[in-house]
Design an enzyme around this catalytic site. Structure first.
Site, PDB file in Angstrom:
ATOM      1  N   LYS A 112      64.942  38.835  -1.787  1.00  0.00           N
ATOM      2  CA  LYS A 112      64.084  39.646  -0.911  1.00  0.00           C
ATOM      3  C   LYS A 112      62.629  39.236  -1.091  1.00  0.00           C
ATOM      4  O   LYS A 112      62.193  39.003  -2.231  1.00  0.00           O
ATOM      5  CB  LYS A 112      64.269  41.131  -1.249  1.00  0.00           C
ATOM      6  CG  LYS A 112      63.528  42.082  -0.306  1.00  0.00           C
ATOM      7  CD  LYS A 112      63.829  43.549  -0.626  1.00  0.00           C
ATOM      8  CE  LYS A 112      63.121  44.497   0.334  1.00  0.00           C
ATOM      9  NZ  LYS A 112      63.425  45.929   0.059  1.00  0.00           N
ATOM     10  N   SER A 116      66.664  51.720   0.603  1.00  0.00           N
ATOM     11  CA  SER A 116      66.551  50.386   1.210  1.00  0.00           C
ATOM     12  C   SER A 116      67.569  49.350   0.776  1.00  0.00           C
ATOM     13  O   SER A 116      67.601  48.255   1.331  1.00  0.00           O
ATOM     14  CB  SER A 116      65.160  49.816   0.964  1.00  0.00           C
ATOM     15  OG  SER A 116      64.271  50.347   1.901  1.00  0.00           O
ATOM     16  N   SER A 120      64.898  48.818   4.105  1.00  0.00           N
ATOM     17  CA  SER A 120      64.007  47.702   4.320  1.00  0.00           C
ATOM     18  C   SER A 120      64.589  46.348   3.920  1.00  0.00           C
ATOM     19  O   SER A 120      64.055  45.318   4.318  1.00  0.00           O
ATOM     20  CB  SER A 120      62.706  47.924   3.547  1.00  0.00           C
ATOM     21  OG  SER A 120      62.960  47.911   2.144  1.00  0.00           O
TER      22      SER A 120
HETATM   23  N1  GLN Z   1      63.212  54.055   4.660  1.00  0.00           N
HETATM   24  C1  GLN Z   1      62.495  54.557   3.520  1.00  0.00           C
HETATM   25  C2  GLN Z   1      61.021  54.373   3.719  1.00  0.00           C
HETATM   26  O1  GLN Z   1      60.644  53.852   4.733  1.00  0.00           O
HETATM   27  C3  GLN Z   1      62.959  53.888   2.271  1.00  0.00           C
HETATM   28  C4  GLN Z   1      62.443  52.522   2.109  1.00  0.00           C
HETATM   29  C5  GLN Z   1      62.834  51.898   0.827  1.00  0.00           C
HETATM   30  O2  GLN Z   1      63.756  52.354   0.160  1.00  0.00           O
HETATM   31  N2  GLN Z   1      62.089  50.888   0.449  1.00  0.00           N
HETATM   32  O3  GLN Z   1      60.233  54.733   2.901  1.00  0.00           O
END
Ligand code: GLN
Length: 494
Positions: A79, A183, A159
């Site tokens: 990532k 995410s 994400s």
């Molecule tokens: N969707 C959540 C956010 O936008 C979680 C994102 C994540 O876990 N990095 O904060």
């Protein structure tokens, strides 16, 4: 030949590499070809083919003399939130343009030391803020999944959307993700793969671009539960460079996958039966309950009374920490600089152009809830509610060993959906955020398909530091679900 090589699980590929039936160079080349072939999915921000082939060659030399680490010769996606020495790291943001880290994150470093081969840096929501990979400055990722009957692009979740698409689409054998509020787990569910977020503190955060430091955790995404266990073992462990890293030995999670689940108590939280829940999600959840019951688990209804406060709490704490973490991007030391007439104007222009809309929204919310007049009402209150949410789990775990829920309230959606309504987007994490606030280990495994032929995930939450039981339960679900559907967007070469 090429198609079948990229279909191998991590475990099987490893066995073939060790038996010298295939070489890492061959396997890596097959994946590099796949990455090039499906470039329009936009799963990778940076491809590193030369690095990959050099690493594969080094692995082949080790394997030839019976040496090598637990990930030796296995090509993975990283990532783009993990700093990689000498390889561009963008965090999906414009503001990190031109940034090539001079150092390696602990987790990526451990994976390379274990023998993994780097195929490239996977696409992601900007600074890991999002649930559909549409906030990336490098453009959205198309999931290899479409509805069975129509060929329109769907989001891979986020994400860690690039990682999810790459693993599901056979562009890598496994990939890293990070999970702040869901995410790893939500994109794993959308993409029909497995994704594990360990207990907060298991994996070092050193060298991971920070979003919300009290929540961020690295984890593994792969096509099977055991593949995730093998990879997570290589990622976890104490690191003196991260003050929140736990000084605990890394258990044998691979062995845990084979442990029987008979007699385990599984909690079903009534608060997760949210109003207006999609009946197909409910059905997959019930399927998971029935499978575990059939394996000899005891199913118990439990209550996590503060669940409804989890999303609002998360959307105070995460932006507060983000606003502080992102203050370092001022255009002075690294990354993008948009010059103004003076220093203040340069800051403003750099941050105004360098950050996307969602990131700016989080910074504004974060600075607001931390401001002198509102700190007590929002930030401090949220910290107290976070403790209550965490206590709910600890109390529940006095009676049960694992908690089973759906991973996400819907299947993957179209790219344009939920774009103009941030709250609708935030609701994606309704089932994953509470365990993030409590720092608990959790995993998503495919539970089946909905009526459109799209994967739905089952989510297991474990006690602190008890990833082993999460893996055992997840492996039991995986055996029962017997999920082997290949994404429809993936043309299978003969
Ligand atoms: N969707 C959540 C956010 O936008 C979680 C994102 C994540 O876990 N990095 O904060």
């Amino acid at each position: 030949m090429t198609a079948s090589l990229t279909d191998l699980t991590l475990k099987d590929a490893r066995a073939k590499l060790r038996a010298r039936e295939i070489s890492s160079t061959e396997l890596t080349q097959a994946y590099l070809d796949a990455v090039a072939r499906y470039r329009d999915w936009n799963a990778f921000i940076t491809e590193t083919p030369e690095k990959a082939l050099a690493m594969a060659d080094a692995s082949d030399r080790k394997l030839a003399v019976g040496e090598g680490g637990p990930m030796e010769g296995l090509p993975i996606g990283m990532k783009d939130l993990f700093c990689t020495a000498g390889t561009r790291t963008t965090a999906g943001s414009h503001i990190l343009d031109g940034f090539t880290p001079p150092y390696e994150s602990t987790v990526s470093g451990k994976l390379w030391a274990a023998g993994a081969v780097c195929l490239g840096k996977t696409n992601m929501d900007e600074f890991a803020m999002g649930s559909s990979n549409i906030t990336s400055y490098r453009g959205p990722v198309a999931s290899p999944w479409t509805k069975r009957a129509e060929n329109k692009p769907l989001v891979p979740g986020g994400s860690s959307g690039g990682s999810a698409a790459a693993v599901a689409g056979r562009l890598c054998v496994a990939a890293t993700g990070t999970d702040t509020g869901g995410s790893i787990r939500q994109p794993a569910a959308f993409a029909g793969i497995c994704g594990v977020k360990p207990t907060y503190g298991r994996c070092s955060r050193f060298g991971i671009v920070a979003f919300a430091s009290s929540l961020d955790q690295a984890g593994a995404m792969a096509r099977t539960v055991e593949d995730c266990a093998i990879m997570l073992e290589a990622m976890a462990g104490f690191d003196p460079h991260d003050s929140t890293s736990a000084d605990l030995p890394v258990p044998d999670w691979t062995a845990a996958c084979a442990k029987p689940v008979r007699g385990l108590k599984i909690g079903i939280p009534k608060e997760y039966r949210v109003e207006g829940m999609d009946p197909e999600i409910d059905a997959v959840w019930q399927g998971g309950i029935d499978w575990l019951k059939a394996e000899g688990c005891e199913i118990k209804d439990i209550s996590l009374p503060h669940t409804k406060y989890a999303l609002p709490t998360y959307y105070i704490i995460a932006p507060a920490e983000a606003s502080s973490n992102l203050a370092r991007y001022d255009g002075m030391r690294y990354g993008l600089r948009v010059p103004g007439r003076n220093l203040v104007e340069t800051y403003g222009k750099t941050r105004g152009e360098g950050f996307g809309v969602e990131v700016q929204r989080r910074v504004l919310i974060g600075t607001y809830v931390l401001s002198a007049g509102y700190y007590d009402a929002y930030y401090l209150k949220a910290q107290k509610v976070r403790r209550l949410i965490s206590d709910d789990f600890l109390k529940a775990f006095e009676d049960v060993d694992l908690i089973l829920t759906p991973t996400a309230p819907s299947a993957a959606f179209r790219e344009g959906d939920k774009m103009d309504d941030p709250v609708a987007m935030y609701l994606n994490d309704v089932f994953t955020v509470p365990s993030s606030l409590a720092g608990l280990p959790a995993m998503s495994v495919p539970g089946g398909l909905n009526g459109d032929g799209l994967p739905l995930g089952l989510h297991l939450i474990g006690k602190p530091w008890d990833e082993a039981t999460v893996f055992a339960g997840a492996a039991a679900l995986e055996r029962a679900a017997d999920f082997d559907v290949v994404p429809y967007g993936l043309e299978r070469a003969a």
